[in-house]
Design a protein around this motif. Structure first.
Motif, PDB file in Angstrom:
ATOM      1  N   UNK A 337       4.804 -16.048 -20.817  1.00 36.15           N
ATOM      2  CA  UNK A 337       4.226 -16.593 -19.586  1.00 36.15           C
ATOM      3  C   UNK A 337       4.071 -15.464 -18.571  1.00 36.15           C
ATOM      4  N   UNK A 338       3.091 -15.517 -17.684  1.00 35.61           N
ATOM      5  CA  UNK A 338       2.845 -14.399 -16.760  1.00 35.61           C
ATOM      6  C   UNK A 338       3.965 -14.214 -15.752  1.00 35.61           C
ATOM      7  N   UNK A 339       4.218 -12.959 -15.402  1.00 33.00           N
ATOM      8  CA  UNK A 339       5.202 -12.606 -14.377  1.00 33.00           C
ATOM      9  C   UNK A 339       4.491 -11.793 -13.299  1.00 33.00           C
ATOM     10  N   UNK A 340       4.483 -12.309 -12.077  1.00 33.56           N
ATOM     11  CA  UNK A 340       3.854 -11.630 -10.948  1.00 33.56           C
ATOM     12  C   UNK A 340       4.922 -10.865 -10.182  1.00 33.56           C
ATOM     13  N   UNK A 341       4.827  -9.541 -10.202  1.00 37.79           N
ATOM     14  CA  UNK A 341       5.824  -8.685  -9.549  1.00 37.79           C
ATOM     15  C   UNK A 341       5.246  -8.169  -8.238  1.00 37.79           C
ATOM     16  N   UNK A 342       5.900  -8.525  -7.146  1.00 38.88           N
ATOM     17  CA  UNK A 342       5.478  -8.009  -5.840  1.00 38.88           C
ATOM     18  C   UNK A 342       6.111  -6.648  -5.613  1.00 38.88           C
ATOM     19  N   UNK A 343       5.330  -5.683  -5.193  1.00 40.87           N
ATOM     20  CA  UNK A 343       5.909  -4.380  -4.880  1.00 40.87           C
ATOM     21  C   UNK A 343       6.884  -4.543  -3.713  1.00 40.87           C
ATOM     22  N   UNK A 344       7.777  -3.605  -3.573  1.00 39.62           N
ATOM     23  CA  UNK A 344       8.915  -3.744  -2.676  1.00 39.62           C
ATOM     24  C   UNK A 344       8.473  -4.121  -1.257  1.00 39.62           C
ATOM     25  N   UNK A 345       9.064  -5.181  -0.739  1.00 43.96           N
ATOM     26  CA  UNK A 345       8.726  -5.697   0.590  1.00 43.96           C
ATOM     27  C   UNK A 345       9.903  -5.479   1.518  1.00 43.96           C
ATOM     28  N   UNK A 346      10.214  -4.225   1.770  1.00 44.00           N
ATOM     29  CA  UNK A 346      11.326  -3.862   2.657  1.00 44.00           C
ATOM     30  C   UNK A 346      10.845  -3.894   4.097  1.00 44.00           C
ATOM     31  N   UNK A 347      11.740  -4.348   4.993  1.00 37.73           N
ATOM     32  CA  UNK A 347      11.430  -4.355   6.413  1.00 37.73           C
ATOM     33  C   UNK A 347      11.797  -5.671   7.049  1.00 37.73           C
ATOM     34  N   UNK A 348      11.738  -5.725   8.378  1.00 34.88           N
ATOM     35  CA  UNK A 348      12.052  -6.940   9.150  1.00 34.88           C
ATOM     36  C   UNK A 348      13.461  -7.407   8.802  1.00 34.88           C
ATOM     37  N   UNK A 349      13.606  -8.636   8.239  1.00 35.52           N
ATOM     38  CA  UNK A 349      14.955  -9.141   7.967  1.00 35.52           C
ATOM     39  C   UNK A 349      15.427  -8.780   6.570  1.00 35.52           C
ATOM     40  N   UNK A 350      14.749  -7.807   5.916  1.00 36.09           N
ATOM     41  CA  UNK A 350      15.194  -7.323   4.610  1.00 36.09           C
ATOM     42  C   UNK A 350      15.262  -5.798   4.641  1.00 36.09           C
ATOM     43  N   UNK A 351      16.164  -5.229   5.462  1.00 37.30           N
ATOM     44  CA  UNK A 351      16.215  -3.774   5.553  1.00 37.30           C
ATOM     45  C   UNK A 351      16.991  -3.168   4.397  1.00 37.30           C
ATOM     46  N   UNK A 352      16.703  -1.898   4.120  1.00 40.55           N
ATOM     47  CA  UNK A 352      17.576  -1.143   3.234  1.00 40.55           C
ATOM     48  C   UNK A 352      18.851  -0.821   3.994  1.00 40.55           C
ATOM     49  N   UNK A 353      19.891  -0.413   3.262  1.00 37.20           N
ATOM     50  CA  UNK A 353      21.163  -0.103   3.918  1.00 37.20           C
ATOM     51  C   UNK A 353      21.035   1.110   4.827  1.00 37.20           C
ATOM     52  N   UNK A 354      20.162   2.031   4.449  1.00 41.28           N
ATOM     53  CA  UNK A 354      19.875   3.177   5.304  1.00 41.28           C
ATOM     54  C   UNK A 354      18.502   3.694   4.948  1.00 41.28           C
ATOM     55  N   UNK A 355      17.964   4.559   5.799  1.00 46.08           N
ATOM     56  CA  UNK A 355      16.630   5.093   5.543  1.00 46.08           C
ATOM     57  C   UNK A 355      16.648   5.973   4.312  1.00 46.08           C
ATOM     58  N   UNK A 356      15.738   5.776   3.369  1.00 46.80           N
ATOM     59  CA  UNK A 356      15.728   6.587   2.172  1.00 46.80           C
ATOM     60  C   UNK A 356      15.396   8.050   2.448  1.00 46.80           C
ATOM     61  N   UNK A 357      14.574   8.269   3.453  1.00 45.20           N
ATOM     62  CA  UNK A 357      14.200   9.649   3.746  1.00 45.20           C
ATOM     63  C   UNK A 357      15.246  10.366   4.563  1.00 45.20           C
ATOM     64  N   UNK A 358      16.117   9.601   5.221  1.00 51.38           N
ATOM     65  CA  UNK A 358      17.191  10.195   5.983  1.00 51.38           C
ATOM     66  C   UNK A 358      16.736  10.941   7.212  1.00 51.38           C
ATOM     67  N   UNK A 359      15.530  10.652   7.695  1.00 51.78           N
ATOM     68  CA  UNK A 359      15.012  11.405   8.831  1.00 51.78           C
ATOM     69  C   UNK A 359      14.919  10.582  10.096  1.00 51.78           C
ATOM     70  N   UNK A 370       6.704  -5.903  12.876  1.00 53.70           N
ATOM     71  CA  UNK A 370       5.403  -5.275  13.086  1.00 53.70           C
ATOM     72  C   UNK A 370       5.437  -3.785  12.762  1.00 53.70           C
ATOM     73  N   UNK A 371       6.499  -3.352  12.138  1.00 53.56           N
ATOM     74  CA  UNK A 371       6.685  -1.929  11.903  1.00 53.56           C
ATOM     75  C   UNK A 371       6.336  -1.478  10.502  1.00 53.56           C
ATOM     76  N   UNK A 372       7.068  -0.466  10.028  1.00 52.93           N
ATOM     77  CA  UNK A 372       6.818   0.148   8.727  1.00 52.93           C
ATOM     78  C   UNK A 372       7.493  -0.689   7.653  1.00 52.93           C
TER      79      UNK A 372
END
Length: 582
Positions: A337-359, A370-372
């Motif tokens: 059966x088909x699987x629809x994978x959404x590319x990573x939707x980070x931001x707003x109320x789903x932040x990463x633990x820290x910035x990956x770029x560290x900058x 409304x941000x990145x």
């Protein structure tokens, strides 16, 4: 004493159990359960933290200069007395032994208990000692944080044989909540949040009753209180009377019978009375959820929220191989059966633990909604994005996969993604790595995307409407903010017009269109979406049977004939109720 707290109902049903408080702290405190073999280790950590803080305080007191105020030495003596008080550490150790809390959780839980005792003291001087207690515990938590194993996370354990547990917190992140998804908690209550916050969405995916936006629940409810969560009414009853408790237990039994009856529909095709076939797909957060989707009768995965693979990892992004294995597991579990994978939707109320770029680019964002975020973030991290695309395309060799792009608002974003896909596919060919055919789709969740849909459609194979964000951005409502939750209105005429326009345009161009937002799993909107021509719904597996039952009783052609009444009125909800849709 029995009392009630009210909030927003976000996941239906009734849950009865003892309260487990995740107390807030000025420090980030890890909350996880430990195995029986780990209990002595956590007890030793509690004692070690106490001993180290006592040693530090003693050293500070002994090294006070001769001209130091006498009050300072007395204050340090108070802190020493508190850190050695058996009501603190010994009681925290009891939490470890009885509930299997980790040391940090045990100390913060006991701080909550003692802080409330201080609040109830009549003597003002004694009440003010609560601040001293908090400072002592903060010191101990700092010691534990320096000792902590960074690989430890929220690890659920089996509580069979014990009282059911309900989670109570000021707030809890979706990533943390996923750590408890294996049945440890039977429901949860938070002070903040709205009906479509991602924490609420995860609760629905876990199929457990939940009430959010209670404002005061974590302050009023005590550890181990008996609590009833009424997920239908948005009510929380604390220490209910025997009569009330028995009434809710009866409702629990009735709900279980209803679920058992609906479960018999899982293999019944979703076809309306006039013969219109409707696809029933599932939303999932982790690859292991695919089995539940299949068991619920899902015909495919309409939304795999890949961002949950990226969260709760201390900012360490998953490797290409780890992602590939996760996607492959979900694809194989769906058995063709088909699987629809959404590319990573980070931001707003789903932040990463820290910035990956560290900058610092991702820190202190004034308005994260409304941000990145979403596709914007992916395109700003091309190495990460190509890595995810490679993993998805590799997984497509194991079964049908569809790629879904979140928060697209510009044609140039879609063109950038298509260029990136071309390069990734060439890399895989050069490396002789097999792939399958992958359909490309965009999410319509920004009004701008809906308005330029005619330009987007020639470049994609399908469209998925994310109603949660579409409503948020159309009405300028932060859906995670309970102070404006009353303005979040899926029935708003602008929302209805956008939905009808997008669905109609896709059908006219022969492009597949589905709704994967919360409206798809809410039976109050099923008739309206059918009337607009929607023939593909994607929702949490637990909601499939309820929506399918509604579809089986609907006549799509009659509903479509009544649609102009809905779209032509300033109050669509009123019309829907009059027509018997809502």
């Amino acid at each position: 004493m029995s009392f009630q707290v009210f909030g927003t109902a976000v996941s239906r049903g009734v849950a009865i159990g003892r309260a487990v408080l995740v107390a807030s702290s000025r420090l980030d405190v890890a909350h996880y359960f430990v195995d029986e073999a780990q209990v002595p280790v956590e007890v030793a950590r509690c004692h070690a933290a106490r001993d180290q803080v006592a040693e530090e305080l003693t050293l500070l007191r002994d090294q006070l200069p001769p001209d130091a105020p006498a009050e300072l030495a007395a204050l340090l003596d108070v802190h020493l007395m508190l850190v050695r008080d058996e009501a603190l550490v010994d009681a925290a150790v009891d939490w470890v032994r009885e509930r299997h809390y980790n040391a940090e959780w045990a100390l913060s839980a006991q701080l909550e208990v003692l802080a409330r005792q201080f609040d109830e003291m009549e003597d003002e001087y004694l009440r003010e000692r609560k601040a001293d207690l908090e400072q002592v515990v903060e010191r101990m938590l700092s010691v534990l944080a320096r000792q902590a194993d960074p690989t430890l996370g929220l690890a659920p354990r089996d509580f069979a044989g014990e009282d059911p547990l309900l989670l109570v917190a000021a707030d809890i992140s979706p990533a943390d909540l996923l750590g408890f998804r294996d049945g440890v908690f039977k429901g949860f209550i938070t002070d903040i949040g709205g009906k479509t916050s991602h924490t609420a969405i995860v609760a629905r995916s876990m199929d457990i009753p939940a009430v959010v936006g209670t404002r005061e629940a974590s302050r009023l409810i005590r550890q181990d209180d008996w609590v009833v969560i009424d997920g239908d009414a948005g009510a929380v009853i604390v220490n209910p009377s025997p009569i009330v408790l028995e009434e809710y237990r009866f409702r629990q039994r009735q709900s279980e019978l209803e679920r058992a009856r609906l479960a018999r529909l899982r293999h019944t095709p979703a076809v309306t009375l006039d013969g219109e076939a409707v696809q029933m797909h599932a939303n999932i957060e982790l690859p292991g959820d695919a089995k539940a989707a299949l068991a619920a009768g899902a015909e495919g995965v309409g939304l795999f929220r890949s961002e949950f693979l990226f969260m709760g990892r201390g900012g360490q992004l998953p490797s290409e191989e780890e992602q590939y294995e996760a996607y492959r597991e979900a694809v194989e579990a769906m058995q063709g059966r088909p699987v629809t994978i959404r590319t990573v939707d980070i931001g707003a109320d789903k932040p990463l633990d820290r910035a990956p770029a560290g900058d610092g680019r991702y820190d202190h964002v004034l308005n994260p909604a409304l941000g990145l975020r979403a596709i914007r973030w992916s395109l700003s991290e091309p190495a990460m994005f190509r890595q995810q695309l490679r993993a998805i395309y590799r997984a497509s060799a194991h079964g049908p996969v569809r790629l879904l792009l979140p928060m697209v608002a510009h044609m140039k974003e879609l063109r950038q993604v298509r260029d990136c896909i071309t390069r990734v596919r060439q890399q895989l060919v050069d490396n002789q790595q097999p792939t399958g055919q992958v359909e490309l789709g965009v999410m319509i969740e920004i009004p701008a995307a809906a308005l330029i849909l005619d330009a987007l459609l020639p470049l994609v194979d399908f469209v998925s409407i994310g109603t949660n964000d579409l409503i948020q951005y159309t009405l300028a409502i932060d859906r995670a903010d309970e102070s404006v939750a009353h303005l979040y209105d899926p029935w708003h005429p602008a929302v209805m017009q956008l939905l009808a326009t997008v669905i109609g345009a896709c059908r006219a161009r022969g492009k597949g269109v589905s709704v994967c937002g919360e409206m798809a799993g809410d039976v109050a909107f099923t008739d309206a979406l059918l009337a607009m021509g929607l023939r593909s719904f994607s929702m949490h597996p637990s909601q499939i049977a309820f929506v399918k039952q509604r579809i089986l009783r609907a006549d799509a052609s009659k509903l479509a004939a009544q649609l102009p009444q809905l779209l032509g009125d300033e109050d669509p909800e009123r019309v829907a109720k009059r027509l018997g849709w809502a």
